[in-house]
Design a protein around this motif. Structure first.
Motif, PDB file in Angstrom:
ATOM      1  N   GLU A 193      -6.661  11.871   5.709  1.00 30.54           N
ATOM      2  CA  GLU A 193      -7.546  12.621   4.822  1.00 30.54           C
ATOM      3  C   GLU A 193      -7.267  12.280   3.357  1.00 30.54           C
ATOM      4  O   GLU A 193      -8.188  12.184   2.547  1.00 30.54           O
ATOM      5  N   ASN A 194      -6.021  12.096   3.019  1.00 27.22           N
ATOM      6  CA  ASN A 194      -5.639  11.838   1.631  1.00 27.22           C
ATOM      7  C   ASN A 194      -5.733  10.374   1.225  1.00 27.22           C
ATOM      8  O   ASN A 194      -5.602  10.061   0.041  1.00 27.22           O
ATOM      9  N   ALA A 195      -5.962   9.482   2.148  1.00 27.61           N
ATOM     10  CA  ALA A 195      -6.074   8.059   1.815  1.00 27.61           C
ATOM     11  C   ALA A 195      -7.184   7.819   0.795  1.00 27.61           C
ATOM     12  O   ALA A 195      -7.051   6.978  -0.097  1.00 27.61           O
ATOM     13  N   HIS A 196      -8.265   8.566   0.893  1.00 25.84           N
ATOM     14  CA  HIS A 196      -9.412   8.396  -0.016  1.00 25.84           C
ATOM     15  C   HIS A 196      -9.041   8.719  -1.465  1.00 25.84           C
ATOM     16  O   HIS A 196      -9.586   8.123  -2.384  1.00 25.84           O
ATOM     17  N   LEU A 244     -12.085   6.020   7.796  1.00 21.99           N
ATOM     18  CA  LEU A 244     -11.139   4.945   7.489  1.00 21.99           C
ATOM     19  C   LEU A 244     -11.847   3.602   7.382  1.00 21.99           C
ATOM     20  O   LEU A 244     -11.400   2.723   6.642  1.00 21.99           O
ATOM     21  N   ASP A 245     -12.956   3.442   8.096  1.00 19.69           N
ATOM     22  CA  ASP A 245     -13.699   2.182   8.052  1.00 19.69           C
ATOM     23  C   ASP A 245     -14.433   1.977   6.722  1.00 19.69           C
ATOM     24  O   ASP A 245     -14.897   0.896   6.421  1.00 19.69           O
ATOM     25  N   THR A 246     -14.530   3.031   5.921  1.00 26.11           N
ATOM     26  CA  THR A 246     -15.204   2.905   4.626  1.00 26.11           C
ATOM     27  C   THR A 246     -14.240   2.526   3.508  1.00 26.11           C
ATOM     28  O   THR A 246     -14.669   2.258   2.390  1.00 26.11           O
ATOM     29  N   LEU A 247     -12.962   2.523   3.798  1.00 25.59           N
ATOM     30  CA  LEU A 247     -11.957   2.216   2.779  1.00 25.59           C
ATOM     31  C   LEU A 247     -11.694   0.714   2.719  1.00 25.59           C
ATOM     32  O   LEU A 247     -11.543   0.060   3.752  1.00 25.59           O
ATOM     33  N   GLY A 263       8.037  10.419   9.928  1.00 27.01           N
ATOM     34  CA  GLY A 263       7.513  11.764   9.716  1.00 27.01           C
ATOM     35  C   GLY A 263       6.616  11.855   8.493  1.00 27.01           C
ATOM     36  O   GLY A 263       6.121  10.860   7.980  1.00 27.01           O
ATOM     37  N   GLU A 264       6.435  13.079   8.049  1.00 26.18           N
ATOM     38  CA  GLU A 264       5.495  13.361   6.959  1.00 26.18           C
ATOM     39  C   GLU A 264       5.875  12.610   5.685  1.00 26.18           C
ATOM     40  O   GLU A 264       7.016  12.632   5.250  1.00 26.18           O
ATOM     41  N   THR A 265       4.879  11.952   5.118  1.00 28.03           N
ATOM     42  CA  THR A 265       5.059  11.177   3.894  1.00 28.03           C
ATOM     43  C   THR A 265       3.795  11.328   3.060  1.00 28.03           C
ATOM     44  O   THR A 265       2.698  11.246   3.585  1.00 28.03           O
ATOM     45  N   THR A 266       3.964  11.521   1.782  1.00 30.52           N
ATOM     46  CA  THR A 266       2.794  11.618   0.907  1.00 30.52           C
ATOM     47  C   THR A 266       2.395  10.229   0.424  1.00 30.52           C
ATOM     48  O   THR A 266       3.207   9.302   0.417  1.00 30.52           O
ATOM     49  N   TRP A 267       1.141  10.100   0.009  1.00 28.69           N
ATOM     50  CA  TRP A 267       0.695   8.827  -0.563  1.00 28.69           C
ATOM     51  C   TRP A 267       1.443   8.547  -1.871  1.00 28.69           C
ATOM     52  O   TRP A 267       1.748   7.397  -2.164  1.00 28.69           O
TER      53      TRP A 267
END
Length: 185
Positions: free
Chosen positions: A95-98, A130-133, A173-177
Motif C-alpha cells: 500500500e505504501n509503495a505508491h 503494483l502493476d502500475t508502478l 519482518g515489518e519494514t518501512t519504505w
C-alpha cells in the motif's frame, strides 16, 4: 560382618556404575547438541554466503514477461520483497509503495515475490496496483524454490542489492519504505 561389607561393596559398585552411565549419557547429549549447533551455524553461514550475491534466476512475471538476473544486475539496484497475499504487514508495505515510488523508481527495480496460489498473488497485485508502478515486477513462487534460493525463512522478507548484485541489507519482518530507502544510492 563380611556379608554386610560384601553387600555394601556391591551397592557401592552399582552406584559407581550408574554414575558412570549417567555421566556418559550426559556427555553424549552435550556432544550431540554441540554438533547440531555447529551444523546449524554452518548452514546459516552457507545461506548468508549464497545471499551475498544476487543468485541467477529466470522467472515469469504476472504479465508473462521473463525477468532474470541479467535484466537487473549492472543496471539497477534491486529490492526483493518476499510476501504472502494473506500477510497484513505485506499489504501495508504494498500500500505504501505508491507514496515513495518517485524517490527510487529511476534507479531501482522492485521485485515482489509472492508465495502461494497464483490467483491470490494476482488479487494482491491488483488490489495494491503494483502493476502500475514503474519498474515493479510481481513473481509467483508457489513451490518456494525461489525463496529457498535466497534463504528466505518467513514473510515479509526484504533483500536490497546494489547495481552490482551485492547484498546491501536484509530485513526480516515489518519494514518501512523510509527504512529501505536509506540503503539505496
Amino acid at each position: 560382618m563380611d556379608v554386610v561389607r560384601h553387600v555394601f561393596t556391591i551397592k557401592l559398585e552399582c552406584m559407581k556404575a550408574r554414575q558412570i552411565i549417567t555421566l556418559l549419557l550426559l556427555l553424549s547429549i552435550i556432544g550431540l547438541l554441540s554438533w547440531q549447533i555447529s551444523e546449524k551455524a554452518g548452514q546459516k553461514a552457507q545461506r548468508a554466503k549464497e545471499r551475498a550475491q544476487l543468485p541467477d534466476f529466470t522467472l515469469s512475471t504476472l504479465g508473462g514477461e521473463n525477468l532474470n538476473t541479467n535484466l537487473i544486475v549492472g543496471k539497477d539496484q534491486s529490492i526483493f520483497i518476499f510476501f504472502d497475499p494473506d500477510c497484513s504487514i505485506c499489504a501495508y508495505e504494498a500500500e505504501n509503495a505508491h507514496r515513495y515510488v518517485e524517490k527510487y523508481a529511476k534507479t531501482t527495480s522492485v521485485v515482489w515475490v509472492g508465495a502461494g496460489r497464483r490467483s491470490k498473488v494476482e488479487k494482491f497485485a491488483k488490489k495494491y496496483r503494483l502493476d502500475t508502478l514503474a519498474k515493479h515486477f510481481v513473481l509467483i513462487d508457489s513451490s518456494g524454490q525461489f525463496a529457498k534460493k535466497f534463504g528466505v525463512r518467513g514473510v515479509p522478507e526484504i533483500l536490497i542489492y546494489n547495481h552490482k548484485g551485492d547484498l546491501v541489507k536484509q530485513f526480516h519482518g515489518e519494514t518501512t519504505w523510509e527504512g529501505m530507502l536509506k540503503y539505496l544510492d
